[in-house]
Design a protein around this motif. Structure first.
Motif, PDB file in Angstrom:
ATOM      1  N   TRP A  93      -6.114   7.047   8.641  1.00 21.81           N
ATOM      2  CA  TRP A  93      -5.542   5.741   8.964  1.00 21.81           C
ATOM      3  C   TRP A  93      -4.033   5.696   8.738  1.00 21.81           C
ATOM      4  O   TRP A  93      -3.478   6.411   7.893  1.00 21.81           O
ATOM      5  CB  TRP A  93      -6.157   4.656   8.062  1.00 21.81           C
ATOM      6  CG  TRP A  93      -7.626   4.461   8.198  1.00 21.81           C
ATOM      7  CD1 TRP A  93      -8.455   4.958   9.171  1.00 21.81           C
ATOM      8  CD2 TRP A  93      -8.464   3.689   7.318  1.00 21.81           C
ATOM      9  NE1 TRP A  93      -9.739   4.544   8.954  1.00 21.81           N
ATOM     10  CE2 TRP A  93      -9.789   3.771   7.840  1.00 21.81           C
ATOM     11  CE3 TRP A  93      -8.238   2.947   6.167  1.00 21.81           C
ATOM     12  CZ2 TRP A  93     -10.863   3.130   7.217  1.00 21.81           C
ATOM     13  CZ3 TRP A  93      -9.299   2.309   5.558  1.00 21.81           C
ATOM     14  CH2 TRP A  93     -10.600   2.401   6.073  1.00 21.81           C
ATOM     15  N   ALA A  94      -3.385   4.792   9.461  1.00 18.06           N
ATOM     16  CA  ALA A  94      -2.037   4.272   9.181  1.00 18.06           C
ATOM     17  C   ALA A  94      -1.037   5.329   8.734  1.00 18.06           C
ATOM     18  O   ALA A  94      -0.557   5.305   7.602  1.00 18.06           O
ATOM     19  CB  ALA A  94      -2.133   3.165   8.124  1.00 18.06           C
ATOM     20  N   PRO A  95      -0.670   6.266   9.599  1.00 16.05           N
ATOM     21  CA  PRO A  95       0.302   7.291   9.209  1.00 16.05           C
ATOM     22  C   PRO A  95       1.721   6.737   9.122  1.00 16.05           C
ATOM     23  O   PRO A  95       2.030   5.674   9.677  1.00 16.05           O
ATOM     24  CB  PRO A  95       0.180   8.315  10.340  1.00 16.05           C
ATOM     25  CG  PRO A  95      -0.235   7.500  11.530  1.00 16.05           C
ATOM     26  CD  PRO A  95      -1.129   6.419  10.984  1.00 16.05           C
ATOM     27  N   ASP A  96       2.574   7.481   8.443  1.00 19.89           N
ATOM     28  CA  ASP A  96       3.998   7.144   8.342  1.00 19.89           C
ATOM     29  C   ASP A  96       4.771   8.450   8.380  1.00 19.89           C
ATOM     30  O   ASP A  96       4.477   9.367   7.609  1.00 19.89           O
ATOM     31  CB  ASP A  96       4.291   6.400   7.039  1.00 19.89           C
ATOM     32  CG  ASP A  96       5.776   6.137   6.833  1.00 19.89           C
ATOM     33  OD1 ASP A  96       6.255   5.078   7.241  1.00 19.89           O
ATOM     34  OD2 ASP A  96       6.463   7.029   6.260  1.00 19.89           O
ATOM     35  N   ASP A 152      -2.521   2.902   3.547  1.00 16.37           N
ATOM     36  CA  ASP A 152      -1.356   2.277   4.204  1.00 16.37           C
ATOM     37  C   ASP A 152      -0.031   2.660   3.562  1.00 16.37           C
ATOM     38  O   ASP A 152       0.792   1.806   3.211  1.00 16.37           O
ATOM     39  CB  ASP A 152      -1.500   0.753   4.214  1.00 16.37           C
ATOM     40  CG  ASP A 152      -2.623   0.270   5.096  1.00 16.37           C
ATOM     41  OD1 ASP A 152      -3.227   1.102   5.783  1.00 16.37           O
ATOM     42  OD2 ASP A 152      -2.907  -0.946   5.089  1.00 16.37           O
ATOM     43  N   ALA A 153       0.209   3.944   3.433  1.00 11.16           N
ATOM     44  CA  ALA A 153       1.476   4.408   2.848  1.00 11.16           C
ATOM     45  C   ALA A 153       2.630   4.218   3.826  1.00 11.16           C
ATOM     46  O   ALA A 153       2.470   4.336   5.039  1.00 11.16           O
ATOM     47  CB  ALA A 153       1.352   5.881   2.475  1.00 11.16           C
ATOM     48  N   SER A 154       3.805   3.916   3.284  1.00 15.30           N
ATOM     49  CA  SER A 154       5.034   3.914   4.077  1.00 15.30           C
ATOM     50  C   SER A 154       6.196   4.344   3.204  1.00 15.30           C
ATOM     51  O   SER A 154       6.134   4.236   1.977  1.00 15.30           O
ATOM     52  CB  SER A 154       5.304   2.528   4.687  1.00 15.30           C
ATOM     53  OG  SER A 154       5.643   1.584   3.691  1.00 15.30           O
ATOM     54  N   SER A 155       7.243   4.837   3.819  1.00  9.28           N
ATOM     55  CA  SER A 155       8.399   5.338   3.081  1.00  9.28           C
ATOM     56  C   SER A 155       9.553   4.354   3.172  1.00  9.28           C
ATOM     57  O   SER A 155       9.679   3.598   4.134  1.00  9.28           O
ATOM     58  CB  SER A 155       8.829   6.699   3.640  1.00  9.28           C
ATOM     59  OG  SER A 155       9.068   6.609   5.036  1.00  9.28           O
ATOM     60  N   LEU A 166       5.567   3.198  -0.577  1.00  8.71           N
ATOM     61  CA  LEU A 166       4.838   1.935  -0.693  1.00  8.71           C
ATOM     62  C   LEU A 166       3.407   2.157  -0.229  1.00  8.71           C
ATOM     63  O   LEU A 166       3.152   2.975   0.659  1.00  8.71           O
ATOM     64  CB  LEU A 166       5.481   0.849   0.159  1.00  8.71           C
ATOM     65  CG  LEU A 166       6.851   0.354  -0.287  1.00  8.71           C
ATOM     66  CD1 LEU A 166       7.934   0.988   0.574  1.00  8.71           C
ATOM     67  CD2 LEU A 166       6.934  -1.156  -0.214  1.00  8.71           C
ATOM     68  N   TYR A 167       2.474   1.413  -0.807  1.00  9.40           N
ATOM     69  CA  TYR A 167       1.092   1.510  -0.366  1.00  9.40           C
ATOM     70  C   TYR A 167       0.297   0.318  -0.873  1.00  9.40           C
ATOM     71  O   TYR A 167       0.773  -0.476  -1.688  1.00  9.40           O
ATOM     72  CB  TYR A 167       0.446   2.823  -0.830  1.00  9.40           C
ATOM     73  CG  TYR A 167       0.332   2.997  -2.326  1.00  9.40           C
ATOM     74  CD1 TYR A 167      -0.826   2.617  -3.008  1.00  9.40           C
ATOM     75  CD2 TYR A 167       1.364   3.567  -3.074  1.00  9.40           C
ATOM     76  CE1 TYR A 167      -0.957   2.784  -4.378  1.00  9.40           C
ATOM     77  CE2 TYR A 167       1.257   3.738  -4.441  1.00  9.40           C
ATOM     78  CZ  TYR A 167       0.098   3.346  -5.086  1.00  9.40           C
ATOM     79  OH  TYR A 167      -0.012   3.508  -6.455  1.00  9.40           O
ATOM     80  N   LYS A 168      -0.941   0.232  -0.389  1.00  9.33           N
ATOM     81  CA  LYS A 168      -1.861  -0.828  -0.781  1.00  9.33           C
ATOM     82  C   LYS A 168      -3.030  -0.231  -1.552  1.00  9.33           C
ATOM     83  O   LYS A 168      -3.588   0.786  -1.132  1.00  9.33           O
ATOM     84  CB  LYS A 168      -2.385  -1.539   0.472  1.00  9.33           C
ATOM     85  CG  LYS A 168      -3.577  -2.460   0.219  1.00  9.33           C
ATOM     86  CD  LYS A 168      -4.558  -2.436   1.380  1.00  9.33           C
ATOM     87  CE  LYS A 168      -5.788  -3.274   1.055  1.00  9.33           C
ATOM     88  NZ  LYS A 168      -6.805  -3.208   2.123  1.00  9.33           N
ATOM     89  N   GLU A 212      -2.026  -5.977   3.245  1.00 13.45           N
ATOM     90  CA  GLU A 212      -1.979  -4.533   3.483  1.00 13.45           C
ATOM     91  C   GLU A 212      -0.806  -4.179   4.384  1.00 13.45           C
ATOM     92  O   GLU A 212      -0.003  -5.047   4.741  1.00 13.45           O
ATOM     93  CB  GLU A 212      -3.293  -4.056   4.093  1.00 13.45           C
ATOM     94  CG  GLU A 212      -3.696  -4.742   5.380  1.00 13.45           C
ATOM     95  CD  GLU A 212      -5.128  -4.410   5.774  1.00 13.45           C
ATOM     96  OE1 GLU A 212      -5.882  -3.885   4.931  1.00 13.45           O
ATOM     97  OE2 GLU A 212      -5.495  -4.682   6.935  1.00 13.45           O
ATOM     98  N   ALA A 213      -0.702  -2.898   4.731  1.00 15.48           N
ATOM     99  CA  ALA A 213       0.322  -2.385   5.657  1.00 15.48           C
ATOM    100  C   ALA A 213       1.740  -2.766   5.238  1.00 15.48           C
ATOM    101  O   ALA A 213       2.497  -3.347   6.016  1.00 15.48           O
ATOM    102  CB  ALA A 213       0.037  -2.879   7.077  1.00 15.48           C
ATOM    103  N   PRO A 214       2.154  -2.444   3.994  1.00 11.21           N
ATOM    104  CA  PRO A 214       3.505  -2.804   3.567  1.00 11.21           C
ATOM    105  C   PRO A 214       4.581  -1.968   4.263  1.00 11.21           C
ATOM    106  O   PRO A 214       4.432  -0.763   4.440  1.00 11.21           O
ATOM    107  CB  PRO A 214       3.477  -2.503   2.064  1.00 11.21           C
ATOM    108  CG  PRO A 214       2.486  -1.386   1.934  1.00 11.21           C
ATOM    109  CD  PRO A 214       1.420  -1.690   2.963  1.00 11.21           C
ATOM    110  N   VAL A 215       5.652  -2.633   4.663  1.00  9.69           N
ATOM    111  CA  VAL A 215       6.840  -1.986   5.220  1.00  9.69           C
ATOM    112  C   VAL A 215       8.046  -2.710   4.647  1.00  9.69           C
ATOM    113  O   VAL A 215       8.138  -3.941   4.739  1.00  9.69           O
ATOM    114  CB  VAL A 215       6.858  -2.049   6.757  1.00  9.69           C
ATOM    115  CG1 VAL A 215       8.201  -1.586   7.304  1.00  9.69           C
ATOM    116  CG2 VAL A 215       5.742  -1.206   7.345  1.00  9.69           C
TER     117      VAL A 215
END
Length: 436
Positions: A93-96, A152-155, A166-168, A212-215
């Motif tokens: 799921w949800a790549p970054d 839901d990782a993001s940089s 960041l993540y949930k 979810e889905a933090p950016v």
């Protein structure tokens, strides 16, 4: 009100020389990938845009590319054919994807841990944005089964050059509230540094226990944290944001969500999984929405602007309360039937007017939806933008305390605009305007 706190509420006598209110002119978010492409992550590398999505028929990490955000987009296959040894397939799921200082491309991805039995976050590296990405290590980067797993990782790279993840936590998977976390990492993006910080926790009724889905991005001195809320499976899924003067918070949630099915007048169903693209050509927001009778989630793009550091999305309604404007020969009236418990009344004279400031992410056509009540027959105001030509706004009789909306097509300049509503005939009260 949404303008900055979400960013944060008788006989007609038309004049022949005054043009009638124009038809709605909203520019809706644009569907740019019209097939399944959920949770899109978009970055621009060397003049080319690359988009990555949750797994579908194109493999673990589908990737597409385009020379413009609005396409055409070309699918480039599976960016990560082989997952890390810790992960099972089918739930990626949800790549970054971001580019490190050493020129290599870093992928964060979510997959099912074979040992924990929950979704966890892994990392991978490649020398090309289309892959193939190779897993880093034999274990996930973040994996806490006790909190339901992590997704839901993001940089994010701060203005100081410091890098963060960041993540949930997936608390809703075990019937617990969910939180969004900030974790410092080294320049390699995979070496955790220090303890994590909780930025936000679910709790509002509309969230249904899920954020979810933090950016994260920074606008001036303010940090803006975008996130999705609610159940992703239908129209109730939506995109909101929170703001803080400090990276680690506290973050204040917006008064109203940024993009909902209703705020875009149903042109997107369940808008969520958003990413922000900061670009010299103008900032944009990309997100998914349900298409094909809720059988797939396509990728949409909309223009994004910043009203005093708060996000505004073209095509998504922004509400400005009439009582917050500048009033001339009229007055604020308290009433439980109006938004925020107040409306502007006694707009009864030739020099009675209400003036409001509204923000446009891009120059062009917009719709001003005027919320009004008229109780003694049809009424009219004139509407001007930035002191230009007047347009007649017609208010069919509704009865007092029964609020309806009158749409008016307008042309706005990029940035702040002044909208003035002036008495023309009969009597109407104003609750708010919504601009999209």
């Amino acid at each position: 009100m949404l303008a900055l706190t979400s960013i944060a509420a008788t006989l007609s006598v038309p004049l022949a020389a005054t043009p009638a209110a124009a038809a709605a002119a909203t520019a809706a978010p644009q569907l740019v990938i019209g097939s399944d492409f959920p949770d899109p992550d978009v970055s621009r590398f060397d003049g080319v845009y690359y988009a990555y999505s949750t797994n579908n028929g194109f493999g673990n990490v589908p990737v597409a590319s385009a020379t413009s955000l609005t396409g055409p987009w070309t699918r480039r296959g599976n960016a990560m054919p082989t997952l890390g040894a810790w992960a099972s397939g089918g739930l990626t799921w949800a790549p970054d994807v971001s580019r490190r200082a050493d020129g290599r491309y870093l992928l964060y991805y979510t997959a099912r841990s074979r040992t924990v039995g929950r979704q966890c976050i892994g990392a991978a590296l490649a020398t090309s944005p289309i892959g193939p990405f190779t897993a880093v290590g034999t274990q996930p980067l973040v994996c806490n089964g006790g909190e339901g797993g992590d997704i839901d990782a993001s940089s994010f790279v701060d203005s100081t050059g410091a890098r963060y993840l960041l993540y949930k936590d997936d608390g809703n998977a075990i019937g617990q509230p969910t939180s969004l976390w900030l974790q410092g990492v080294a320049a390699d993006g995979v070496t955790l540094q220090g303890g994590r910080v909780e930025l936000l926790r679910s709790g509002l009724p509309e969230e249904a226990g899920v954020i979810e889905a933090p950016v994260l991005t920074k606008v001036g001195t303010q940090y803006v944290l975008f996130y999705s809320l609610g159940g992703y499976g239908g129209d109730g899924y939506q995109t909101s944001y929170a703001t803080s003067a400090s990276l680690t918070g506290p973050y204040t949630k917006a008064y109203r969500s940024l993009i909902t099915t209703a705020s875009v007048d149903g042109t997107v169903r369940g808008p969520g999984g958003a990413d922000v693209v900061r670009d010299a050509a103008g900032d944009s927001i990309v997100f998914h929405g349900w298409i094909n009778n809720y059988s797939a989630r396509g990728m949409y793009v909309a223009a994004l602007g910043w009203a005093g550091g708060f996000p505004v999305v073209r095509g998504s309604r922004v509400r400005t309360e009439a009582e917050r404007g500048t009033l001339n020969r009229c007055a604020i009236r308290s009433t439980t039937t109006a938004s925020q418990g107040q409306a502007v009344a006694y707009i009864d004279y030739a020099d009675s007017w209400v003036q409001l400031s509204v923000f446009a992410p891009r120059a062009g056509s917009y719709t001003v939806n005027v919320a009004y009540a008229a109780g003694f027959g049809d009424a009219q105001h004139t509407l001007t933008v930035n002191g230009g030509a007047a347009t007649t706004v017609n208010y069919p009789n509704t009865g007092w305390e029964t609020w309806r909306q009158a749409p008016v097509g307008v042309t706005l300049a990029a940035g702040w605009n002044t909208v003035r509503l002036t008495y023309l005939s009969r009597w109407a009260e104003l609750d708010y305007i919504e601009v999209a």
